[in-house]
Scaffold this active site. Structure first.
Site, PDB file in Angstrom:
ATOM      1  N   GLY A 186       0.923  -1.242   0.017  1.00  0.00           N
ATOM      2  CA  GLY A 186      -0.004  -0.065   0.047  1.00  0.00           C
ATOM      3  C   GLY A 186       0.897   1.258  -0.076  1.00  0.00           C
ATOM      4  N   ARG A 216      -0.111  15.882   8.915  1.00  0.00           N
ATOM      5  CA  ARG A 216      -1.112  16.097   9.824  1.00  0.00           C
ATOM      6  C   ARG A 216      -1.285  17.238  10.551  1.00  0.00           C
ATOM      7  NH1 ARG A 216      -0.250   9.747  11.033  1.00  0.00           N
ATOM      8  NH2 ARG A 216      -1.284   9.182   9.103  1.00  0.00           N
ATOM      9  N   GLY A 238       4.341   1.013  -0.665  1.00  0.00           N
ATOM     10  CA  GLY A 238       5.263   0.871  -1.865  1.00  0.00           C
ATOM     11  C   GLY A 238       4.862   1.146  -3.258  1.00  0.00           C
ATOM     12  N   MET A 275      14.684  14.296  -2.023  1.00  0.00           N
ATOM     13  CA  MET A 275      15.254  15.518  -2.402  1.00  0.00           C
ATOM     14  C   MET A 275      16.531  15.514  -1.967  1.00  0.00           C
ATOM     15  SD  MET A 275      13.891  18.930  -3.676  1.00  0.00           S
ATOM     16  CE  MET A 275      13.613  19.814  -2.067  1.00  0.00           C
ATOM     17  N   ARG A 282       1.031   0.660  17.075  1.00  0.00           N
ATOM     18  CA  ARG A 282       2.066   0.428  16.282  1.00  0.00           C
ATOM     19  C   ARG A 282       2.963  -0.652  16.728  1.00  0.00           C
ATOM     20  NH1 ARG A 282       1.102   5.735  15.684  1.00  0.00           N
ATOM     21  NH2 ARG A 282       0.767   6.789  13.842  1.00  0.00           N
ATOM     22  N   HIS A 320       7.487   8.414  16.422  1.00  0.00           N
ATOM     23  CA  HIS A 320       6.166   8.242  15.582  1.00  0.00           C
ATOM     24  C   HIS A 320       5.184   7.131  16.239  1.00  0.00           C
ATOM     25  CE1 HIS A 320       3.736   8.097  11.862  1.00  0.00           C
ATOM     26  NE2 HIS A 320       4.345   6.870  11.650  1.00  0.00           N
ATOM     27  N   ASN A 326       7.454  -7.213  12.037  1.00  0.00           N
ATOM     28  CA  ASN A 326       8.114  -6.418  11.432  1.00  0.00           C
ATOM     29  C   ASN A 326       9.672  -6.339  11.777  1.00  0.00           C
ATOM     30  OD1 ASN A 326       5.781  -5.808  10.133  1.00  0.00           O
ATOM     31  ND2 ASN A 326       5.465  -3.777  10.616  1.00  0.00           N
ATOM     32  N   ASP A 330       3.572  12.846  10.187  1.00  0.00           N
ATOM     33  CA  ASP A 330       2.960  13.602  11.705  1.00  0.00           C
ATOM     34  C   ASP A 330       3.143  15.163  11.256  1.00  0.00           C
ATOM     35  OD1 ASP A 330       2.856  11.246  13.029  1.00  0.00           O
ATOM     36  OD2 ASP A 330       5.208  11.068  13.078  1.00  0.00           O
TER      37      ASP A 330
HETATM   38  N1  LIG Z   1       6.296   5.805   8.981  1.00  0.00           N
HETATM   39  C1  LIG Z   1       5.258   6.181   8.496  1.00  0.00           C
HETATM   40  O1  LIG Z   1       4.808   7.228   8.554  1.00  0.00           O
HETATM   41  C2  LIG Z   1       4.244   4.975   8.205  1.00  0.00           C
HETATM   42  C3  LIG Z   1       3.150   5.421   7.330  1.00  0.00           C
HETATM   43  C4  LIG Z   1       2.265   4.389   6.934  1.00  0.00           C
HETATM   44  C5  LIG Z   1       2.489   2.996   7.141  1.00  0.00           C
HETATM   45  N2  LIG Z   1       3.643   2.762   7.835  1.00  0.00           N
HETATM   46  C6  LIG Z   1       4.130   1.240   7.849  1.00  0.00           C
HETATM   47  O2  LIG Z   1       4.556   0.787   6.698  1.00  0.00           O
HETATM   48  C7  LIG Z   1       4.357  -0.626   6.642  1.00  0.00           C
HETATM   49  C8  LIG Z   1       4.014  -0.928   5.433  1.00  0.00           C
HETATM   50  O3  LIG Z   1       2.376  -0.660   5.204  1.00  0.00           O
HETATM   51  P1  LIG Z   1       1.589  -0.869   4.059  1.00  0.00           P
HETATM   52  O4  LIG Z   1       0.356  -0.298   4.236  1.00  0.00           O
HETATM   53  O5  LIG Z   1       2.438  -0.550   2.888  1.00  0.00           O
HETATM   54  O6  LIG Z   1       1.405  -2.157   4.068  1.00  0.00           O
HETATM   55  P2  LIG Z   1       0.998  -3.548   2.949  1.00  0.00           P
HETATM   56  O7  LIG Z   1       0.698  -4.581   3.749  1.00  0.00           O
HETATM   57  O8  LIG Z   1       0.311  -3.036   1.955  1.00  0.00           O
HETATM   58  O9  LIG Z   1       2.302  -3.606   2.181  1.00  0.00           O
HETATM   59  C9  LIG Z   1       3.546  -4.167   2.825  1.00  0.00           C
HETATM   60  C10 LIG Z   1       4.588  -4.793   1.829  1.00  0.00           C
HETATM   61  O10 LIG Z   1       5.661  -5.530   2.457  1.00  0.00           O
HETATM   62  C11 LIG Z   1       5.803  -6.444   1.701  1.00  0.00           C
HETATM   63  N3  LIG Z   1       6.740  -7.506   2.731  1.00  0.00           N
HETATM   64  C12 LIG Z   1       6.499  -8.299   3.660  1.00  0.00           C
HETATM   65  N4  LIG Z   1       7.525  -8.952   3.861  1.00  0.00           N
HETATM   66  C13 LIG Z   1       8.693  -8.557   3.162  1.00  0.00           C
HETATM   67  C14 LIG Z   1       9.823  -8.675   3.128  1.00  0.00           C
HETATM   68  N5  LIG Z   1      10.550  -9.394   3.929  1.00  0.00           N
HETATM   69  N6  LIG Z   1      10.743  -8.269   2.074  1.00  0.00           N
HETATM   70  C15 LIG Z   1      10.214  -7.372   1.386  1.00  0.00           C
HETATM   71  N7  LIG Z   1       8.920  -6.969   1.096  1.00  0.00           N
HETATM   72  C16 LIG Z   1       7.992  -7.641   2.142  1.00  0.00           C
HETATM   73  C17 LIG Z   1       4.317  -7.301   1.479  1.00  0.00           C
HETATM   74  O11 LIG Z   1       4.673  -8.272   0.287  1.00  0.00           O
HETATM   75  C18 LIG Z   1       3.668  -6.154   0.967  1.00  0.00           C
HETATM   76  O12 LIG Z   1       3.703  -5.857  -0.263  1.00  0.00           O
HETATM   77  C19 LIG Z   1       3.452  -0.743   7.843  1.00  0.00           C
HETATM   78  O13 LIG Z   1       4.536  -1.560   8.960  1.00  0.00           O
HETATM   79  C20 LIG Z   1       3.081   0.156   8.337  1.00  0.00           C
HETATM   80  O14 LIG Z   1       2.695   0.391   9.825  1.00  0.00           O
HETATM   81  C21 LIG Z   1       4.509   3.788   8.003  1.00  0.00           C
HETATM   82  O1  LIG Z   2      -0.833   4.739  11.980  1.00  0.00           O
HETATM   83  C1  LIG Z   2      -0.116   3.804  11.467  1.00  0.00           C
HETATM   84  O2  LIG Z   2      -0.370   2.469  11.895  1.00  0.00           O
HETATM   85  C2  LIG Z   2       0.450   3.997   9.950  1.00  0.00           C
HETATM   86  C3  LIG Z   2       1.435   5.217  10.193  1.00  0.00           C
HETATM   87  O3  LIG Z   2       2.371   5.158  11.196  1.00  0.00           O
HETATM   88  C4  LIG Z   2       0.562   6.275  10.242  1.00  0.00           C
HETATM   89  O4  LIG Z   2       1.109   7.360  11.172  1.00  0.00           O
HETATM   90  O5  LIG Z   2      -0.456   6.585   9.430  1.00  0.00           O
END
Ligand SMILES: NC(=O)c1ccc[n+]([C@@H]2O[C@H](COP(=O)([O-])OP(=O)(O)OC[C@H]3O[C@@H](n4cnc5c(N)ncnc54)[C@H](O)[C@@H]3O)[C@@H](O)[C@H]2O)c1
Ligand SMILES: O=C(O)C[C@H](O)C(=O)O
Length: 328
Positions: free
Chosen positions: A40, A181, A42, A256, A115, A205, A122, A178
């Protein structure tokens, strides 16, 4: 076990799955690898990187579905070559020569989860991927998106230290959402154009570790204490709101900075000495080689000073959890 598929290979595969265009000689070559590219985060991130003229080579790695994503993204008529890689056997090729690795691999939250509930799955994914980074692209900048960021950033730091290639300036936890938002919520209450708003967000976060500094927001607005408390809480709960509404999606990138654009200042969760915790989100000045300067917090209101003290125990224990896991 997933079958390993190198999307780039035969010339017919090239036609269908590999998009190559040649850059002008004045723009440097930059390889960006996205690990978890079919997810999602990626997929839109792959799109953004394909639109970025600073990127010459885009490497899309996932354990599943990368051929489709690489084909789709690869046909966009921009500069970069796109190659999809699938499965652990292709991880080395995906990473070799990367200047920037962005990691959204792993599972997202479901409603009702924190989280930190994602740690058990993870942390292992991140450990494996970062061990490969240490081996195949030790000089790359690393942007960690996978949650819980407060703990997943200390994991590569430990792995990289053991591998003898840790450069604290090159490791980032992505906390941009963050800031995004906080800006949006502030603009609504302050009744100012959102595009003009700036709000630093410090700490980490997750929940209370996310601390927006509305006292430093610009344009300034005279908001009451109650409104500022509500804005702070809304920023802290922003991710949970999205998770409840649609399972937690979003993306952000610091790319960037890879072209050495001067004076890029962003909030990010990085190695830090500005408070007593070893990782902390705050404003950082970015350059070609990563963090050039971690900026001071600036003056905090009493409310923010209390928030800062309140976030320290949780952030400390999340950092320790990551460090312990990496050293097991
Ligand atoms: N830091 C942030 O601001 C932030 C924001 C949103 C989401 N996230 C985090 O990002 C992560 C991904 O979220 P998403 O919505 O894309 O999830 P998602 O399930 O849609 O996608 C995750 C992808 O990771 C892949 N994956 C799983 N194991 C793997 C591995 N060993 N090697 C390579 N790829 C692998 C899956 O096949 C999948 O395509 C989550 O942990 C989510 O909490 C962080
Ligand atoms: O909240 C989550 O689990 C995903 C991400 O960290 C976010 O802030 O949207």
């Amino acid at each position: 076990m997933f079958r390993s598929v190198l999307v780039r290979s035969s010339s017919s595969a090239k036609q269908s799955l590999l998009h190559r265009s040649f850059s002008s000689s004045s723009v440097p070559e930059r390889k960006v690898a996205i690990l978890g590219a079919a997810g999602g985060i990626g997929q839109p991130l792959s799109l953004l990187m394909k639109l970025n003229p600073l990127v010459s080579s885009l490497s899309l790695f996932d354990i599943a579905n990368t051929p489709g994503v690489a084909a789709d993204v690869g046909y966009i008529n921009t500069r970069s070559e796109v190659v999809g890689y699938m499965g652990d056997d292709d991880l080395a090729k995906a990473l070799e020569g990367a200047d920037l690795v962005i990691i959204p691999a792993g599972v997202p939250r479901k409603p009702g989860m924190t989280r930190d509930d994602l740690f058990n799955i993870n942390a292992g994914i991140v450990k494996n991927l970062c061990s490969a980074i240490a081996k195949y692209c030790p000089h790359a900048l690393v942007n960690m998106i996978s949650n819980p960021v407060n703990s997943t950033v200390p994991i590569p730091a430990e792995i990289f230290k053991k591998a003898g290639m840790y450069d604290e300036k090159k490791l980032f936890g992505v906390t941009t959402l963050d800031v995004v938002r906080a800006k949006t919520f502030y603009a609504g209450k302050a009744n100012v154009p959102v595009a003009e708003v700036n709000v630093p967000v410090i700490g980490g976060h997750a929940g209370v570790t996310i601390l927006p500094l509305f006292s430093q927001a610009t344009p300034q607005a005279n908001l009451s204490g109650d409104v500022l408390t509500a804005l702070t809480k809304r920023t802290q709960d922003g991710g949970t709101e999205v998770v409840e509404a649609k399972a937690g999606k979003g993306s952000a990138t610091l790319s960037m900075a890879i072209n050495g654009v001067p004076d890029v200042v962003e909030c990010s969760y990085v190695h830090s000495t500005i408070i007593e915790l070893p990782f902390f989100a705050s404003k950082v000045r970015l350059g070609k080689n990563g963090v050039e300067e971690v900026l001071d917090l600036g003056p905090l209101s009493d409310f923010e000073k209390e928030g800062l003290e309140a976030l320290k125990p949780e952030l400390k224990s999340s950092i320790e959890k990551g460090v312990k896991f990496a050293n097991q």
